[in-house]
Design an enzyme around this catalytic site. Sequence first.
Site, mmCIF file in Angstrom:
data_model
loop_
_atom_site.group_PDB
_atom_site.id
_atom_site.type_symbol
_atom_site.label_atom_id
_atom_site.label_comp_id
_atom_site.label_asym_id
_atom_site.label_seq_id
_atom_site.Cartn_x
_atom_site.Cartn_y
_atom_site.Cartn_z
ATOM 1 N N GLU A 1 1.899 7.216 3.607
ATOM 2 C CA GLU A 1 0.857 8.332 4.086
ATOM 3 C C GLU A 1 0.917 9.507 3.305
ATOM 4 O O GLU A 1 2.022 9.957 2.891
ATOM 5 C CB GLU A 1 1.288 8.516 5.572
ATOM 6 C CG GLU A 1 0.170 9.499 6.345
ATOM 7 C CD GLU A 1 0.600 9.912 7.458
ATOM 8 O OE1 GLU A 1 -0.089 9.473 8.430
ATOM 9 O OE2 GLU A 1 1.532 10.618 7.698
ATOM 10 N N ARG B 1 0.801 -1.149 -0.041
ATOM 11 C CA ARG B 1 -0.083 -0.083 0.055
ATOM 12 C C ARG B 1 0.910 1.227 0.112
ATOM 13 O O ARG B 1 1.974 1.295 0.671
ATOM 14 C CB ARG B 1 -0.979 0.001 1.226
ATOM 15 C CG ARG B 1 -2.024 1.124 0.967
ATOM 16 C CD ARG B 1 -2.832 1.412 2.504
ATOM 17 N NE ARG B 1 -3.579 2.470 2.189
ATOM 18 C CZ ARG B 1 -3.877 3.291 3.318
ATOM 19 N NH1 ARG B 1 -3.855 2.832 4.548
ATOM 20 N NH2 ARG B 1 -4.759 4.392 3.020
ATOM 21 N N HIS B 2 0.400 2.389 -0.651
ATOM 22 C CA HIS B 2 1.183 3.638 -0.772
ATOM 23 C C HIS B 2 1.418 3.938 0.606
ATOM 24 O O HIS B 2 0.545 3.727 1.630
ATOM 25 C CB HIS B 2 0.473 4.661 -1.688
ATOM 26 C CG HIS B 2 -0.733 4.929 -1.194
ATOM 27 N ND1 HIS B 2 -0.980 5.812 -0.150
ATOM 28 C CD2 HIS B 2 -2.054 4.751 -1.222
ATOM 29 C CE1 HIS B 2 -2.247 6.300 0.248
ATOM 30 N NE2 HIS B 2 -2.905 5.556 -0.306
ATOM 31 N N PHE C 1 -3.996 13.848 2.577
ATOM 32 C CA PHE C 1 -5.150 13.476 2.856
ATOM 33 C C PHE C 1 -5.493 12.152 3.583
ATOM 34 O O PHE C 1 -6.630 12.307 4.461
ATOM 35 C CB PHE C 1 -5.909 12.948 1.332
ATOM 36 C CG PHE C 1 -6.196 14.138 0.528
ATOM 37 C CD1 PHE C 1 -5.984 15.251 0.626
ATOM 38 C CD2 PHE C 1 -6.918 13.802 -0.752
ATOM 39 C CE1 PHE C 1 -6.343 16.238 0.157
ATOM 40 C CE2 PHE C 1 -7.316 14.851 -1.640
ATOM 41 C CZ PHE C 1 -7.065 16.259 -1.185
ATOM 42 N N ASN C 2 -4.618 11.128 3.712
ATOM 43 C CA ASN C 2 -4.570 10.354 4.689
ATOM 44 C C ASN C 2 -4.538 10.863 6.283
ATOM 45 O O ASN C 2 -5.345 10.628 6.938
ATOM 46 C CB ASN C 2 -3.585 9.168 4.692
ATOM 47 C CG ASN C 2 -3.542 8.358 3.504
ATOM 48 O OD1 ASN C 2 -2.643 8.076 2.840
ATOM 49 N ND2 ASN C 2 -4.774 7.933 2.914
ATOM 50 N N ARG D 1 0.851 8.952 -5.761
ATOM 51 C CA ARG D 1 1.375 8.895 -4.466
ATOM 52 C C ARG D 1 2.008 7.291 -4.507
ATOM 53 O O ARG D 1 2.689 6.910 -3.424
ATOM 54 C CB ARG D 1 0.257 8.814 -3.489
ATOM 55 C CG ARG D 1 -1.015 7.850 -3.729
ATOM 56 C CD ARG D 1 -2.093 8.369 -2.915
ATOM 57 N NE ARG D 1 -3.310 7.556 -3.008
ATOM 58 C CZ ARG D 1 -4.325 7.578 -3.635
ATOM 59 N NH1 ARG D 1 -4.266 8.784 -4.762
ATOM 60 N NH2 ARG D 1 -5.363 6.983 -3.766
ATOM 61 N N GLU E 1 -6.726 3.207 -7.236
ATOM 62 C CA GLU E 1 -7.788 3.060 -6.122
ATOM 63 C C GLU E 1 -9.303 3.139 -6.617
ATOM 64 O O GLU E 1 -9.398 3.362 -7.797
ATOM 65 C CB GLU E 1 -7.550 4.124 -5.101
ATOM 66 C CG GLU E 1 -8.463 3.976 -3.876
ATOM 67 C CD GLU E 1 -8.415 2.739 -3.106
ATOM 68 O OE1 GLU E 1 -8.894 1.756 -3.667
ATOM 69 O OE2 GLU E 1 -7.840 2.731 -1.818
#
Length: 227
Positions: free
Chosen positions: A14, A11-12, A17-18, A61, A89
Site C-alpha cells: 500500500e 502486487r506492491h 495514493f492507494n 513502490r 503499471e
Amino acid sequence: MSKGVTFYFMRHAETFFNRENRVQGWSNAELTPQGIEDALASGRGFSDLHFDAVYTSDSKRAIETAEYFLSVNHYRDDYQMKPMQELREVNFGSYEGLPSSKLFNDLNEAFHQDSPSKESFVLPYDSPQILRMIKHLDPSHTAENYVEFWRRVESGLLILLNKHAGTNQNILVVSHGWTIRNLIHGLVADYEVGEPLKNASISIVEYIDGQFRLKAINQVNHFVHTH
C-alpha cells in the site's frame, strides 16, 4: 519428469495514493507504514522459499516492496533484483495523481452519454474497452490503451520465459494490480479478471509443458505479523 518454472507475482504494498484513492500508474507515492508492515508480513510467509531470480517493475513502490519482502527471507544475501520498465503499471496520462473518483466519473459519463439511465458501467475496470476510453478521454493522449499496455507487458513476459522456462526455478515478480491481472488473464485460459488484487498479495502461476496453471490468486493468508 517435466521441467517448468513457477512465477510468484506480487502486487506492491500500500502507498499513500492507494490510501487516498488516487490514480497511480507511472506516477509514484511512498509506501505507508501499513504497506511496509504488509510487505514484511508477506515476506515472512515465504521466508523459507529460495527464489532463483527476482524481477520488479522499475517503479519505486515495487522496488521497495521487494526489498522489504526479501529482507526477511532466509536467502536474502543471494538476491539481485532486476527492475524492468516492461513490468510497470498502466500509464494513465493526465489522470495520474487525480482522485480515482474523477476518472471513474468521466468513464461513467463517456460510456453512458447516450443512455438515459446513466447506470454505472459494468465492464471489468481493467478491460480493453476501459483502457481505450481512458486514452480517448486523456487530454494529452499519453495514457496507454490496451494494445500499447499489453505489447509492453508481454515483451517483458517473453524475456522472463525465454530465460527461465524449463529451469524448475522459482521466480519472484513484484509488479502492479492491473499488470498482474492482465498478465494472468493473458496466460491462463480459464482465468477471468475478477476482484482487484490486494496490496502485497501473491498470485502463483506454473508454466509446465507449454501450459500455464494458476496455483493461487490474490493470496494473503500467508501473511505472518509479529504483533
